[in-house]
Motif scaffolding. Structure first.
Motif, PDB file in Angstrom:
ATOM      1  N   SER A 162      22.814  -9.001  -8.420  1.00 23.84           N
ATOM      2  CA  SER A 162      22.807  -9.569  -9.771  1.00 23.84           C
ATOM      3  C   SER A 162      21.497  -9.321 -10.501  1.00 23.84           C
ATOM      4  O   SER A 162      21.435  -9.423 -11.732  1.00 23.84           O
ATOM      5  CB  SER A 162      23.089 -11.064  -9.704  1.00 23.84           C
ATOM      6  N   THR A 163      20.447  -8.969  -9.774  1.00 24.72           N
ATOM      7  CA  THR A 163      19.137  -8.777 -10.399  1.00 24.72           C
ATOM      8  C   THR A 163      18.777  -7.312 -10.614  1.00 24.72           C
ATOM      9  O   THR A 163      17.707  -7.015 -11.145  1.00 24.72           O
ATOM     10  CB  THR A 163      18.038  -9.427  -9.538  1.00 24.72           C
ATOM     11  N   THR A 164      19.639  -6.396 -10.200  1.00 21.89           N
ATOM     12  CA  THR A 164      19.285  -4.976 -10.296  1.00 21.89           C
ATOM     13  C   THR A 164      19.988  -4.258 -11.437  1.00 21.89           C
ATOM     14  O   THR A 164      19.881  -3.037 -11.553  1.00 21.89           O
ATOM     15  CB  THR A 164      19.597  -4.251  -8.971  1.00 21.89           C
ATOM     16  N   TRP A 165      20.686  -5.006 -12.278  1.00 19.73           N
ATOM     17  CA  TRP A 165      21.376  -4.391 -13.407  1.00 19.73           C
ATOM     18  C   TRP A 165      20.484  -4.386 -14.637  1.00 19.73           C
ATOM     19  O   TRP A 165      19.730  -5.333 -14.873  1.00 19.73           O
ATOM     20  CB  TRP A 165      22.676  -5.134 -13.727  1.00 19.73           C
ATOM     21  N   SER A 166      20.592  -3.336 -15.418  1.00 24.86           N
ATOM     22  CA  SER A 166      19.813  -3.202 -16.642  1.00 24.86           C
ATOM     23  C   SER A 166      20.747  -2.863 -17.793  1.00 24.86           C
ATOM     24  O   SER A 166      21.665  -2.053 -17.645  1.00 24.86           O
ATOM     25  CB  SER A 166      18.755  -2.109 -16.481  1.00 24.86           C
ATOM     26  N   THR A 167      20.520  -3.496 -18.949  1.00 23.12           N
ATOM     27  CA  THR A 167      21.366  -3.267 -20.113  1.00 23.12           C
ATOM     28  C   THR A 167      20.936  -2.009 -20.853  1.00 23.12           C
ATOM     29  O   THR A 167      19.742  -1.792 -21.079  1.00 23.12           O
ATOM     30  CB  THR A 167      21.299  -4.467 -21.064  1.00 23.12           C
ATOM     31  N   ILE A 168      21.895  -1.184 -21.229  1.00 21.48           N
ATOM     32  CA  ILE A 168      21.590   0.040 -21.974  1.00 21.48           C
ATOM     33  C   ILE A 168      22.312   0.078 -23.319  1.00 21.48           C
ATOM     34  O   ILE A 168      22.413   1.141 -23.939  1.00 21.48           O
ATOM     35  CB  ILE A 168      21.929   1.301 -21.159  1.00 21.48           C
ATOM     36  N   SER A 169      22.813  -1.063 -23.790  1.00 17.64           N
ATOM     37  CA  SER A 169      23.493  -1.102 -25.083  1.00 17.64           C
ATOM     38  C   SER A 169      22.797  -2.090 -25.997  1.00 17.64           C
ATOM     39  O   SER A 169      22.278  -3.118 -25.553  1.00 17.64           O
ATOM     40  CB  SER A 169      24.962  -1.491 -24.912  1.00 17.64           C
ATOM     41  N   GLY A 170      22.797  -1.799 -27.252  1.00 14.91           N
ATOM     42  CA  GLY A 170      22.188  -2.665 -28.250  1.00 14.91           C
ATOM     43  C   GLY A 170      21.948  -1.887 -29.525  1.00 14.91           C
ATOM     44  O   GLY A 170      22.230  -0.697 -29.624  1.00 14.91           O
ATOM     45  N   SER A 213       9.226   6.841 -23.814  1.00  9.39           N
ATOM     46  CA  SER A 213      10.089   6.118 -24.745  1.00  9.39           C
ATOM     47  C   SER A 213      11.145   5.339 -23.979  1.00  9.39           C
ATOM     48  O   SER A 213      11.761   5.852 -23.037  1.00  9.39           O
ATOM     49  CB  SER A 213      10.769   7.093 -25.710  1.00  9.39           C
ATOM     50  N   LEU A 214      11.326   4.090 -24.383  1.00 12.21           N
ATOM     51  CA  LEU A 214      12.342   3.225 -23.773  1.00 12.21           C
ATOM     52  C   LEU A 214      13.354   2.848 -24.841  1.00 12.21           C
ATOM     53  O   LEU A 214      12.981   2.255 -25.868  1.00 12.21           O
ATOM     54  CB  LEU A 214      11.708   1.960 -23.180  1.00 12.21           C
ATOM     55  N   SER A 215      14.601   3.200 -24.638  1.00 18.05           N
ATOM     56  CA  SER A 215      15.615   2.894 -25.640  1.00 18.05           C
ATOM     57  C   SER A 215      17.000   2.868 -25.008  1.00 18.05           C
ATOM     58  O   SER A 215      17.246   3.464 -23.960  1.00 18.05           O
ATOM     59  CB  SER A 215      15.588   3.932 -26.772  1.00 18.05           C
ATOM     60  N   ASP A 216      17.899   2.159 -25.691  1.00 14.91           N
ATOM     61  CA  ASP A 216      19.307   2.150 -25.287  1.00 14.91           C
ATOM     62  C   ASP A 216      19.951   3.468 -25.686  1.00 14.91           C
ATOM     63  O   ASP A 216      19.473   4.168 -26.585  1.00 14.91           O
ATOM     64  CB  ASP A 216      20.051   1.002 -25.969  1.00 14.91           C
ATOM     65  N   TRP A 217      21.052   3.810 -25.026  1.00 15.66           N
ATOM     66  CA  TRP A 217      21.820   4.983 -25.450  1.00 15.66           C
ATOM     67  C   TRP A 217      23.314   4.687 -25.531  1.00 15.66           C
ATOM     68  O   TRP A 217      24.144   5.584 -25.581  1.00 15.66           O
ATOM     69  CB  TRP A 217      21.556   6.189 -24.561  1.00 15.66           C
ATOM     70  N   CYS A 218      23.618   3.376 -25.606  1.00 15.16           N
ATOM     71  CA  CYS A 218      25.010   2.945 -25.786  1.00 15.16           C
ATOM     72  C   CYS A 218      25.047   1.829 -26.820  1.00 15.16           C
ATOM     73  O   CYS A 218      24.056   1.148 -27.072  1.00 15.16           O
ATOM     74  CB  CYS A 218      25.599   2.426 -24.478  1.00 15.16           C
ATOM     75  N   GLU A 219      26.223   1.642 -27.417  1.00 15.09           N
ATOM     76  CA  GLU A 219      26.465   0.541 -28.342  1.00 15.09           C
ATOM     77  C   GLU A 219      27.832  -0.059 -28.062  1.00 15.09           C
ATOM     78  O   GLU A 219      28.738   0.624 -27.579  1.00 15.09           O
ATOM     79  CB  GLU A 219      26.424   1.014 -29.795  1.00 15.09           C
ATOM     80  N   TYR A 220      27.963  -1.330 -28.419  1.00 15.40           N
ATOM     81  CA  TYR A 220      29.265  -2.013 -28.400  1.00 15.40           C
ATOM     82  C   TYR A 220      29.756  -2.153 -29.825  1.00 15.40           C
ATOM     83  O   TYR A 220      28.971  -2.362 -30.751  1.00 15.40           O
ATOM     84  CB  TYR A 220      29.137  -3.395 -27.766  1.00 15.40           C
ATOM     85  N   SER A 221      31.056  -2.019 -30.024  1.00 11.24           N
ATOM     86  CA  SER A 221      31.632  -2.270 -31.340  1.00 11.24           C
ATOM     87  C   SER A 221      32.922  -3.060 -31.187  1.00 11.24           C
ATOM     88  O   SER A 221      33.660  -2.897 -30.214  1.00 11.24           O
ATOM     89  CB  SER A 221      31.909  -0.954 -32.075  1.00 11.24           C
TER      90      SER A 221
END
Length: 898
Positions: free
Chosen positions: A436-444, A649-657
């Protein structure tokens, strides 16, 4: 006188006898006429019954097998669906009422009226087992008023179908599996309300399966002539039952038919699996061929005869006649080259390829309109990634053995998000599993966090621990790690950390002039040994798995050439002040430097015509990740590299719609990454295991976009490690694979449950996993691997590959060089499929044991594609789905008079 009286009496008696004989003859004639009338009524009644049953809405009654006393309420819903997915009208009351056995007026079918009446007394439904020549071996007879039926064998309407019977050589064609219906009808003739005569006739009709919405004819619509199975009894020429699940040949592409032991099937009921009706081959205009002779099916054939098994013009594979010789062994059991159509390339594994000039909807891009491309939120991570430097993620760039990576979508958060996990974050071989602690969010929708280093105002240190102190502020470099209290870069000069305070000496120097600074690796008067000179720095990446990109500008002396490479390397352990850059390259990222990118030398001159280099660090999340730029190869005198303008550079590469292109359903959208699931076997030499990627769509579907016109990645068939832009977009090797999974309940850290077979979208709607490519331009290559077992663990369900310029190779067990572990399920069992989805691509090459289950994909459920009107109005196919029946031609008649 007495004699005269006797003569008179004799004459009278004779006259009476003659009159009686005449009257009797007249009565017999009338009875014979009424019997003939009754027989005619019975025969006409049988024709009336068949005429009613042949109406579109009543055709299920031709094959139902239902008891007559149930006809008033039985389910006779037609199996046909039109292009709006609507069935024909409900069965008529007149047809249902025939089961009550009442006598009906021959003229208007009103019960118990008229002088010429008929009644249906019994019906026998008959068919044969699939492919059996005896088409009456299975039958069911129902009699008026009876609650039972007389059965022979096991009759089912499913036995009367358009399936292609299995035979070797293939002679029996779709439509062979016909049936029969036999009617027993009683006719009556009445005069003044009194029955004058009755007759009973038994008549048999041939029941032919046919494509819904079409008449009998060619192109799979049904109605084969018994005397010549290659001819049809009708004139229909449109393609029938066309399915849009497998579409190949976009932009002039091809399909391979000689590299796989493949099947293409669909589920038509909970217990029935059949081959799909067709694949579609896109041609420039209607009437153009799609076959081997036109070079649209590979390999090309130059004759219509069965080829010599060793003819190299037709077959590719191993040594002729060996176990690795591929050919077309799968198309028909026992027939190595398959059917004649397979050999000619007009079908693949027995599945007809329909040439069609239909226009599919455009996907779209950042500059062109289309139906499926996603527009990134302005200022978001994906938007900033493609604005200038084109920062796409690469998974497993070094080609490490045992790599494991996971995606999961979540709709239990606000907003919903997509997360990633590297199963082995400290090393490259994934063995630890996710927590549960090793997941990172890539959407935003937030923009990028940049850590620029322009080398402006950099200070030379006085000791090895203060080398190359940056002139940037700490706020401009939040993710570069400080060693002690100093923000600095370390130099590697001749294999050891160096302070390099003398800007005019040493192989690694800080050069400043004209307000600009840069790092020079090498010098005009010296040489360099490979991997002995460079710079490095530690980065803080914890919590940023999948989000990091490293970039810099590269130039060099005019003497350098492309073979003088500059390498980027990574390791995850924390070095000391005096060992930040030291160490050798290897395969263990905690104790070696692992090479993640190699760039050729640029001989434009220092700070002139600089090349921008981009390196994905998506696999790393350590707080002590170190990045090293080093000379990868030896150099000679006067050869040096120049490095400038570094950015982390640190950035997301996904989005939710909340809604998706072409769909009102929510979804997750990602810039398409490079999936490198191959292995660099020159480094990982011991039991190399291909990479594994799991995509958990429990929280919603995910789409990967390779749609930009300036995204030219993936145009080479060659796997290069570390990954380069030209590598296949998805590349598998050594049994590597991608799996699509879905787990109910709370988010699962290590979900392995395959997506169910029935969890698929309508054709043309985004599915659980979507890969969208460019509409035009250079080739986009995908080598996709699926490793399944007899329990179906590795299958993929609900996937759609829409790649108009794509080369899509699907690999599994038996594909030469792929070599997955374990034993595959084969392809013969109906439930042995490994891929359940749709493939629309320029070129398609199945390789190995490939059983593809194609979801419902007919014109009746075109979903989002409905706007492409040419799909539905194309005169070359019938826009209906399903198979119904029609009865014709009396084959047997037997009268009984009463």
């Amino acid at each position: 006188m007495l004699a005269g009286i006797l003569i008179l009496l004799a004459l009278v008696a004779g006259t009476v006898g003659l009159t009686t004989l005449t009257a009797n003859n007249l009565l017999a004639t009338r009875k014979q006429d009424t019997r003939a009338d009754a027989l005619s009524v019975a025969e006409a009644g049988a024709d009336q019954v068949i005429a009613l049953f042949n109406q579109v809405e009543n055709r299920k009654m031709l094959v139902s097998g239902e008891r007559m006393n149930q006809w008033s309420s039985a389910d006779f819903t037609s199996p046909c669906r039109d292009k709006s997915n609507n069935p024909p009208p409900a069965p008529t009351a007149a047809a249902r009422s025939l089961g009550d056995g009442q006598f009906r007026n021959l003229d208007n079918l009103v019960a118990n009226t008229g002088d010429r009446r008929f009644a249906l007394k019994s019906v026998t439904f008959a068919a044969g087992q699939p492919g059996s020549a005896n088409r009456r071996s299975e039958s069911r007879t129902t009699t008026v008023g009876s609650n039972t039926t007389v059965n022979q064998g096991t009759f089912s309407s499913d036995l009367i179908n358009l399936d292609d019977p299995t035979d070797t050589p293939s002679v029996k064609l779709p439509g062979f599996n016909k049936g029969f219906i036999t009617l027993t009808v009683e006719g009556q003739v009445l005069r003044n309300g009194v029955v004058q005569s009755t007759a009973t006739v038994t008549r048999e009709f041939e029941v032919l399966p046919k494509c819904c919405g079409a008449s009998l004819g060619s192109n799979g619509s049904g109605g084969l002539a018994a005397a010549d199975p290659g001819q049809s009894v009708g004139g229909e020429s449109r393609f029938c039952g066309v399915e849009f699940g497998m579409i190949v040949g976009l932009n002039g592409g091809t399909i391979w038919s000689n590299a796989a032991n493949d099947r293409f099937t669909k589920r038509v009921s909970s217990t029935k699996i059949t081959d799909i009706s067709n694949a579609i081959g896109i041609v420039a205009k209607d009437g153009d061929p799609f076959d081997r002779a036109s070079n649209r099916v590979v390999p090309n054939a130059f004759s219509t005869t069965v080829p010599d098994p060793c003819d190299p013009a037709r077959w590719t594979g191993g040594t002729c006649g060996s176990s690795t010789w591929v050919g077309l062994k799968n198309a028909t059991p026992g027939a190595f080259y398959g059917t004649k159509d397979d050999i000619l390339g007009t079908s693949i594994s027995g599945i007809p390829i329909i040439p069609s000039a239909i226009t599919l909807p455009a996907i779209g891009s950042q500059i062109t309109s289309g139906k499926y491309n996603f527009t990134w939120t302005s200022g978001s991570g994906p938007s900033s990634r493609v604005a200038t430097t084109k920062e796409y993620a690469t998974l497993n760039p070094p080609g490490a053995s045992g790599y494991k990576f996971r995606f999961r979508t979540r709709n239990d958060t606000s907003p919903p998000r997509i997360e990633v996990c590297n199963e082995s974050p400290a090393s490259l071989g994934g063995t630890n599993g996710c927590t549960s602690t090793t997941w990172s969010t890539i959407s935003g929708t937030a923009g990028a966090v940049n850590n620029f280093e322009t080398f402006t105002g950099m200070l030379n240190g006085s000791t090895a621990t203060t080398a190359y102190r940056t002139g940037e502020t700490i706020t401009s470099q939040p993710n570069w790690r400080n060693i002690g209290s100093t923000r600095q870069w370390y130099g590697l000069d001749g294999g050891s950390n160096s302070n390099d305070t003398n800007s005019t000496a040493g192989n690694v120097q800080y050069i400043s002039g004209g307000g600009q600074g840069y790092i020079r690796i090498g010098q005009a008067s010296g040489t360099m040994t490979a991997q002995q000179n460079g710079i490095c720095r530690a980065a803080v990446l914890n919590g940023n798995l999948g989000r990091a990109t490293f970039s810099f500008k590269q130039s060099g002396s005019t003497l350098i050439d492309t073979s003088d490479e500059l390498w980027v390397q990574v390791r995850t352990d924390a070095g000391t002040d005096t060992t930040q850059c030291t160490g050798t390259a290897g395969t263990n990222i905690t104790s070696n430097w692992v090479t993640v990118a190699k760039f050729p030398g640029v001989n434009s001159g220092a700070k002139t015509n600089e090349a921008v280099r981009v390196v994905s660090l998506a696999d790393y999340q350590s707080s002590t990740t170190r990045v090293r730029i080093v000379n990868g190869t030896n150099t000679t005198t006067g050869e040096f590299h120049v490095v400038d303008d570094i950015n982390l550079s640190l950035s997301d590469w996904c989005e939710y719609s909340a809604s998706s292109p072409a769909s009102a359903a929510p979804g997750f959208h990602c810039l398409g990454p490079h999936f490198n699931l191959s292995v660099d076997t020159s480094l990982w030499t011991s039991s190399p295991a291909g990479g594994q990627v799991y995509i958990d769509t429990s929280g919603g579907p995910v789409s990967f976009y390779y749609t930009r016109t300036d995204d030219l990645r993936g145009n080479s068939f060659t796997d290069v490690n570390p990954t380069v832009d030209s590598n296949p977009l998805i590349s598998v090797g050594n049994g590597g694979f991608l799996r699509l999974v879905e787990c109910a309940g709370a988010p699962s850290d290590n979900c392995t449950t395959p997506v169910p077979e029935n969890d698929v979208a309508l054709v043309g709607d985004p599915d659980n996993l979507n890969i969208f490519g460019r509409d035009s331009g250079p080739l986009q290559i995908i080598n996709f691997g699926v490793v399944s077992t007899s329990t179906g663990f590795g299958r993929i369900s609900g996937a759609w590959f829409y790649m108009p310029v794509g080369y899509f190779e699907l690999k599994s067990y038996g594909c030469a060089g792929y070599n997955p572990p374990g034993t595959g399920p084969g392809v013969t069992a109906d439930d042995s499929w490994i891929f359940n989805g749709r493939i629309w691509t320029q070129s398609f090459k199945p390789c190995g044991d490939i059983h593809i289950r194609v979801p419902p994909s007919s014109a009746a459920n075109l979903g989002a594609v409905v706007a492409a009107s040419s799909l539905l109005d194309d005169i070359n196919f019938v826009p209906w789905t399903g198979v119904d029946w029609v009865a014709r031609s009396v084959t047997n008649s037997q009268p009984y008079s009463q």
